[in-house]
Design a protein around this motif. Structure first.
Motif, short mmCIF file in Angstrom:
data_model
loop_
_atom_site.label_atom_id
_atom_site.label_comp_id
_atom_site.label_asym_id
_atom_site.label_seq_id
_atom_site.Cartn_x
_atom_site.Cartn_y
_atom_site.Cartn_z
N GLY A 243 0.72 -1.48 0.20
CA GLY A 243 -0.05 0.08 -0.19
C GLY A 243 0.96 1.28 -0.08
N VAL A 244 2.06 1.20 -0.34
CA VAL A 244 3.12 2.45 -0.36
C VAL A 244 2.73 2.81 -1.70
CG1 VAL A 244 5.43 2.95 -0.08
CG2 VAL A 244 4.71 1.38 1.08
N SER A 245 2.75 4.39 -1.96
CA SER A 245 2.68 5.03 -3.24
C SER A 245 3.92 4.62 -4.07
CB SER A 245 2.87 6.46 -2.75
OG SER A 245 1.78 7.04 -1.86
N TYR A 246 3.57 4.58 -5.37
CA TYR A 246 4.43 4.17 -6.27
C TYR A 246 5.79 4.96 -6.14
CZ TYR A 246 6.06 3.84 -11.56
OH TYR A 246 6.74 3.81 -12.56
N GLU A 247 6.86 4.41 -6.45
CA GLU A 247 8.25 5.12 -6.27
C GLU A 247 9.15 4.80 -7.44
OE1 GLU A 247 9.72 5.05 -2.19
OE2 GLU A 247 8.10 6.50 -1.38
N PRO A 248 9.06 5.20 -8.65
CA PRO A 248 9.97 4.80 -9.61
C PRO A 248 11.36 4.78 -9.21
CG PRO A 248 8.85 6.60 -10.17
CD PRO A 248 8.27 6.28 -8.85
N TRP A 249 11.71 5.72 -8.54
CA TRP A 249 13.10 5.93 -8.08
C TRP A 249 13.77 5.24 -7.11
CZ3 TRP A 249 8.77 8.80 -6.66
CH2 TRP A 249 8.40 8.83 -5.31
N HIS A 250 12.76 4.45 -6.22
CA HIS A 250 13.29 3.67 -5.21
C HIS A 250 13.66 2.38 -5.58
CE1 HIS A 250 13.05 2.80 -0.61
NE2 HIS A 250 13.35 1.62 -1.06
N TRP A 251 15.06 1.75 -5.56
CA TRP A 251 15.57 0.41 -5.92
C TRP A 251 16.20 -0.22 -4.80
CZ3 TRP A 251 14.59 -1.22 -11.11
CH2 TRP A 251 14.08 -0.26 -11.79
N ARG A 252 16.15 -1.64 -4.83
CA ARG A 252 16.70 -2.41 -4.01
C ARG A 252 17.54 -3.32 -4.45
NH1 ARG A 252 11.38 -4.70 -0.99
NH2 ARG A 252 11.04 -6.41 -2.66
N PHE A 253 18.66 -3.84 -3.77
CA PHE A 253 19.68 -4.91 -4.04
C PHE A 253 19.20 -6.05 -3.49
CE2 PHE A 253 23.74 -7.33 -3.22
CZ PHE A 253 24.15 -7.61 -4.49
N VAL A 254 19.06 -7.15 -4.28
CA VAL A 254 18.78 -8.67 -3.90
C VAL A 254 19.52 -9.48 -4.26
CG1 VAL A 254 16.10 -7.83 -3.16
CG2 VAL A 254 16.93 -8.81 -5.67
N GLY A 255 21.02 -9.37 -4.49
CA GLY A 255 21.87 -10.03 -5.03
C GLY A 255 22.60 -11.07 -4.29
N ASP A 256 22.35 -11.24 -2.93
CA ASP A 256 23.15 -12.33 -1.86
C ASP A 256 21.93 -12.66 -1.24
OD1 ASP A 256 22.79 -10.28 -0.16
OD2 ASP A 256 24.89 -9.68 -0.27
N SER A 257 22.55 -13.72 -0.39
CA SER A 257 21.56 -14.46 0.64
C SER A 257 20.88 -13.28 1.61
CB SER A 257 22.14 -15.55 1.19
OG SER A 257 22.54 -16.80 0.31
N ASP A 258 21.75 -12.63 2.21
CA ASP A 258 21.37 -11.66 3.31
C ASP A 258 20.31 -10.65 2.70
OD1 ASP A 258 21.83 -10.87 6.12
OD2 ASP A 258 22.13 -9.01 4.83
N SER A 259 20.60 -10.07 1.56
CA SER A 259 19.75 -9.17 0.95
C SER A 259 18.40 -9.60 0.82
CB SER A 259 20.29 -8.42 -0.11
OG SER A 259 20.61 -9.23 -1.08
N LEU A 260 18.37 -11.08 0.08
CA LEU A 260 17.20 -11.58 -0.34
C LEU A 260 16.20 -12.20 0.88
CD1 LEU A 260 15.97 -12.63 -2.98
CD2 LEU A 260 17.04 -14.80 -2.48
N GLU A 261 16.96 -12.52 2.08
CA GLU A 261 16.27 -12.97 3.24
C GLU A 261 15.53 -11.69 3.92
OE1 GLU A 261 18.62 -15.10 5.85
OE2 GLU A 261 18.66 -17.17 4.58
N THR A 262 16.47 -10.48 3.78
CA THR A 262 15.96 -9.17 4.52
C THR A 262 14.77 -8.75 3.93
OG1 THR A 262 18.46 -8.56 4.89
CG2 THR A 262 16.51 -6.90 4.66
N PHE A 263 14.44 -8.82 2.43
CA PHE A 263 13.18 -8.48 1.97
C PHE A 263 12.10 -9.53 1.57
CE2 PHE A 263 16.64 -5.60 0.51
CZ PHE A 263 16.25 -4.25 1.22
N TYR A 264 12.50 -10.88 1.78
CA TYR A 264 11.44 -11.88 1.44
C TYR A 264 11.29 -12.90 2.38
CZ TYR A 264 11.12 -9.97 -3.51
OH TYR A 264 10.78 -8.94 -4.48
N LYS A 265 12.21 -13.01 3.29
CA LYS A 265 12.06 -14.25 4.33
C LYS A 265 10.36 -14.14 4.95
CE LYS A 265 14.29 -16.64 7.82
NZ LYS A 265 15.55 -16.61 8.84
N GLY A 266 9.75 -15.11 4.95
CA GLY A 266 8.32 -15.21 5.57
C GLY A 266 7.41 -14.83 4.40
#
Length: 270
Positions: A243-266
């Motif tokens: 439900g966060v407003s569309y932010e075309p400028w906001h990007w995140r890195f998901v290129g290793d195990s820690d970053s992937l778990e940070t954003f997707y775990k659970g």
């Protein structure tokens, strides 16, 4: 004296009356009467023996059943406590970990350790985690080779930095918390705390920085086509489930195990 037969001769082969047989040769020995005292002890002894046998058999059965019960209990895993015996949540308690770790649509994130940060801006003012920083710099160089200038606007932020962006700006703009949360996460709940998130602008059109109009720039078009090659993805696309407003400028890195778990775990697959 022998009695004579009808011929007047004595009957030598006839069986004499029992009274005439000597005591030592009689078939049935003479029984001596037993006293009441002897019979009483005999009966008591027999009864006692019977009671002892019954008690012994009963004890053996009880001990066998007890051993069988202990063996069964030891070999059988204990069943989990029923719902009625398990602690029940109190009224108003949070029902899931996900609810406990989110606020106004934003997940809770820990601050990245300062030792793990690396600059992505020439003056060193903007930093990211090392793996994310190296990936961005490689992506920036690739875009530059095609005439696209990607500019880092905001990277890692502390919780104190987020305090200002959320509460003070909210007060300046007279926004309620739910409205402010559509464009800025509460402190402790921003992806920027992780060191994996980055706001990106187009050096050719700086007026579109941190603005929905950024989606019309060449920089955004290039990112949409190439960012996944460097393990970057858009954090808040249109109609995102948070439900966060569309932010075309906001990007995140998901290129290793820690970053992937940070954003997707659970989270389940989408």
């Amino acid at each position: 004296m022998n009695k004579a037969g009808s011929s007047g001769k004595p009957l030598h082969n006839s069986v004499p009356p029992i009274d005439d047989i000597p005591v030592a040769f009689r078939d049935t020995p003479e029984q001596k009467p037993q006293s009441r005292f002897s019979r009483g002890w005999l009966i008591a002894g027999l009864v006692g023996l019977g009671v002892t046998l019954v008690a012994g058999v009963g004890f053996a059965l009880v001990e066998t059943q007890s051993m069988a019960s202990r063996q069964t209990a030891e070999s059988t895993p204990s069943a989990p406590a029923s719902e009625s015996t398990q602690p029940q949540p109190t009224a108003g308690a949070t029902s899931s970990v996900e609810e406990q770790e989110s606020l106004l649509g934003h997940k809770r994130y820990a601050e990245a350790p300062a030792a793990e940060l690396k600059p992505v801006a020439p003056d060193g003012s903007i930093k990211m985690r090392k793996a994310a920083a190296e990936a961005f710099l490689a992506m920036q160089a690739a875009a530059q080779a095609e005439g696209i200038s990607l500019v880092p606007i905001s990277g890692f932020r502390t919780i104190d930095d987020q305090q200002h962006l959320f509460f003070e700006v909210k007060a300046e703009r007279a926004q309620v918390a739910t409205k402010r949360a559509e464009v800025s996460a509460p402190p402790g709940y921003s992806e920027h705390h992780t060191g994996y998130a980055l706001d990106i602008g187009d050096a050719a059109v700086p007026a579109t920085n941190v603005n929905p109009e950024f989606e019309n720039t060449e920089a955004f078009k290039w990112l949409s086509a190439n960012a996944p090659r460097y393990s970057f993805e858009l954090s808040f696309p249109k109609d995102n489930p948070q439900g966060v407003s569309y932010e075309p400028w906001h990007w995140r890195f998901v290129g290793d195990s820690d970053s992937l778990e940070t954003f997707y775990k659970g989270q389940g697959a989408k």
